[in-house]
Design a protein around this motif. Structure first.
Motif, PDB file in Angstrom:
ATOM      1  N   ARG A   1       2.776 -13.611   1.297  1.00  0.00           N
ATOM      2  CA  ARG A   1       2.628 -12.380   2.076  1.00  0.00           C
ATOM      3  C   ARG A   1       2.910 -12.670   3.547  1.00  0.00           C
TER       4      ARG A   1
ATOM      5  N   VAL B   1      -8.726  -7.218  -2.681  1.00  0.00           N
ATOM      6  CA  VAL B   1      -7.650  -8.201  -2.845  1.00  0.00           C
ATOM      7  C   VAL B   1      -8.172  -9.453  -3.550  1.00  0.00           C
TER       8      VAL B   1
ATOM      9  N   LEU C   1      -1.296 -11.432   7.837  1.00  0.00           N
ATOM     10  CA  LEU C   1      -2.519 -11.541   7.030  1.00  0.00           C
ATOM     11  C   LEU C   1      -3.074 -12.963   6.994  1.00  0.00           C
TER      12      LEU C   1
ATOM     13  N   TYR D   1     -10.006  -3.540   1.869  1.00  0.00           N
ATOM     14  CA  TYR D   1      -8.887  -4.412   1.479  1.00  0.00           C
ATOM     15  C   TYR D   1      -9.389  -5.806   1.092  1.00  0.00           C
TER      16      TYR D   1
ATOM     17  N   LYS E   1       5.183   0.607   9.094  1.00  0.00           N
ATOM     18  CA  LYS E   1       5.626   1.631   8.161  1.00  0.00           C
ATOM     19  C   LYS E   1       6.021   2.908   8.899  1.00  0.00           C
TER      20      LYS E   1
ATOM     21  N   SER F   1       0.863  -1.185   0.000  1.00  0.00           N
ATOM     22  CA  SER F   1       0.000   0.000   0.000  1.00  0.00           C
ATOM     23  C   SER F   1       0.896   1.230   0.000  1.00  0.00           C
TER      24      SER F   1
ATOM     25  N   GLU G   1      -1.901  -1.192  -3.623  1.00  0.00           N
ATOM     26  CA  GLU G   1      -3.183  -1.303  -2.928  1.00  0.00           C
ATOM     27  C   GLU G   1      -3.524   0.060  -2.326  1.00  0.00           C
TER      28      GLU G   1
HETATM   29  N1  GLU Z   1      -1.563  -4.343   0.841  1.00  0.00           N
HETATM   30  C1  GLU Z   1      -1.247  -5.233   1.910  1.00  0.00           C
HETATM   31  C2  GLU Z   1      -0.130  -4.649   2.757  1.00  0.00           C
HETATM   32  O1  GLU Z   1       0.367  -3.608   2.501  1.00  0.00           O
HETATM   33  C3  GLU Z   1      -0.820  -6.603   1.415  1.00  0.00           C
HETATM   34  C4  GLU Z   1      -1.975  -7.375   0.909  1.00  0.00           C
HETATM   35  C5  GLU Z   1      -1.698  -8.789   0.450  1.00  0.00           C
HETATM   36  O2  GLU Z   1      -0.560  -9.156   0.135  1.00  0.00           O
HETATM   37  O3  GLU Z   1      -2.679  -9.524   0.354  1.00  0.00           O
HETATM   38  O4  GLU Z   1       0.264  -5.224   3.725  1.00  0.00           O
END
Ligand code: GLU
Length: 299
Positions: free
Chosen positions: A214, A200, A218, A196, A255, A11, A43
């Motif tokens: 990932r 996704v 998640l 999200y 971040k 993102s 994203e």
């Molecule tokens: N956009 C998500 C992030 O910044 C990752 C999403 C994914 O890999 O499904 O953590």
């Protein structure tokens, strides 16, 4: 079998940090080892938090690490119509419900309950569930639309996914999804036309993604993704959730942890080889064959 498709999906709401470097390098390396495509997706559904300068930062940091991607970069903000179409299908199937409680109202309800010593239910990300009156009709416009999980679960069989990595408790192989843990997840907000979870799932299918690599943060989101994929008739990729890079105190990098931003490390004179050392890449390289094997094995 056709060529596998992997994607890195940051993102653009901050600079990439060491955790992103790890994720992108693992994704890229596994994609190339499998003879697959490696896609880059931005994203940026949350247009209030994403900025163009951070997109440029992502391109710059990936190039510095020596990572190249295939084809056009997909920006989620250019595909709100696709998410709206998916939302409309769920709505037509009676699977959405209006949500009226604002974030401030939810915060206040949690604070009241906790002040009285009553625990408040939360989703696996730690986000509090809305209060019960969230679903009651009001005169004002709903602030969000949520998946009606009870209705959704009455339409799908028990779901699972193929995990080539590991969950927080070592879950691997065929993992049973636990969508009820999420309550009624938000799929769209007034100010953000897609959450999200919805974007996704729509994008992974639209881009033909076969392998999702990932971070482990998640892992349990995959439960919601499997429900949405099934309701929308979309294929399920293979998942590999990897360990998160931690700082010296064992905290997960975020971040906002500017000290681990690749741009600052680069400005301090570090090289990509230094980055590989900091994220423990040597240990990953020794496991690459087995990771690759577990990704391509069919379970
Ligand atoms: N956009 C998500 C992030 O910044 C990752 C999403 C994914 O890999 O499904 O953590």
């Amino acid at each position: 079998m056709s060529r596998p498709v992997f994607r890195f999906a940051p993102s653009p709401n901050g600079r990439l940090h060491l955790g992103h470097a790890f994720s992108a390098m693992l994704d890229h390396t596994l994609a190339r080892a499998a003879g697959g495509r490696f896609l880059l997706r931005l994203e940026d559904v949350d247009v209030t938090r994403c900025r163009r300068e951070w997109e440029d930062g992502i391109f710059e940091d990936l190039a510095w690490l020596g990572l190249d991607w295939d084809g056009e970069v997909r920006r989620q903000s250019a595909h709100f119509d696709a998410y709206a179409a998916a939302l409309a299908r769920l709505d037509a199937a009676g699977l959405l419900r209006p949500s009226h409680a604002t974030r401030a109202e939810i915060r206040a309800a949690v604070a009241r309950a906790e002040a009285e010593g009553r625990p408040w239910p939360r989703d696996p990300d730690g986000a509090p569930f809305p209060p019960d009156d969230d679903r009651h009709p009001r005169d004002d416009e709903p602030v969000a639309r949520r998946l009606d999980m009870a209705a959704a679960l009455s339409r799908v069989p028990p779901l699972d996914w193929r995990e080539a990595g590991e969950g927080p408790m070592g879950e691997t192989g065929r993992v049973a999804a636990r969508p009820a843990d999420w309550g009624d997840p938000v799929l769209a907000r007034k100010e953000t036309p897609s959450s999200y979870h919805l974007a996704v799932v729509v994008d992974d299918a639209a881009q033909g993604v076969t392998h999702v690599v990932r971070g482990r943060d998640l892992f349990w989101s995959t439960s919601v993704h499997r429900v949405l994929q099934t309701l929308l008739g979309l294929p399920a990729p293979v998942y590999l959730h990897h360990d998160l890079v931690r700082d010296a105190t064992g905290r997960k990098l975020s971040k906002s942890a500017a000290d681990t931003a690749l741009a600052s490390l680069r400005a301090d004179g570090l090289t990509p080889a230094d980055i590989r050392r900091l994220i423990g890449w040597g240990a990953v390289e020794r496991r690459l064959d087995s990771l690759n094997e577990s990704l391509t094995r069919s379970v």
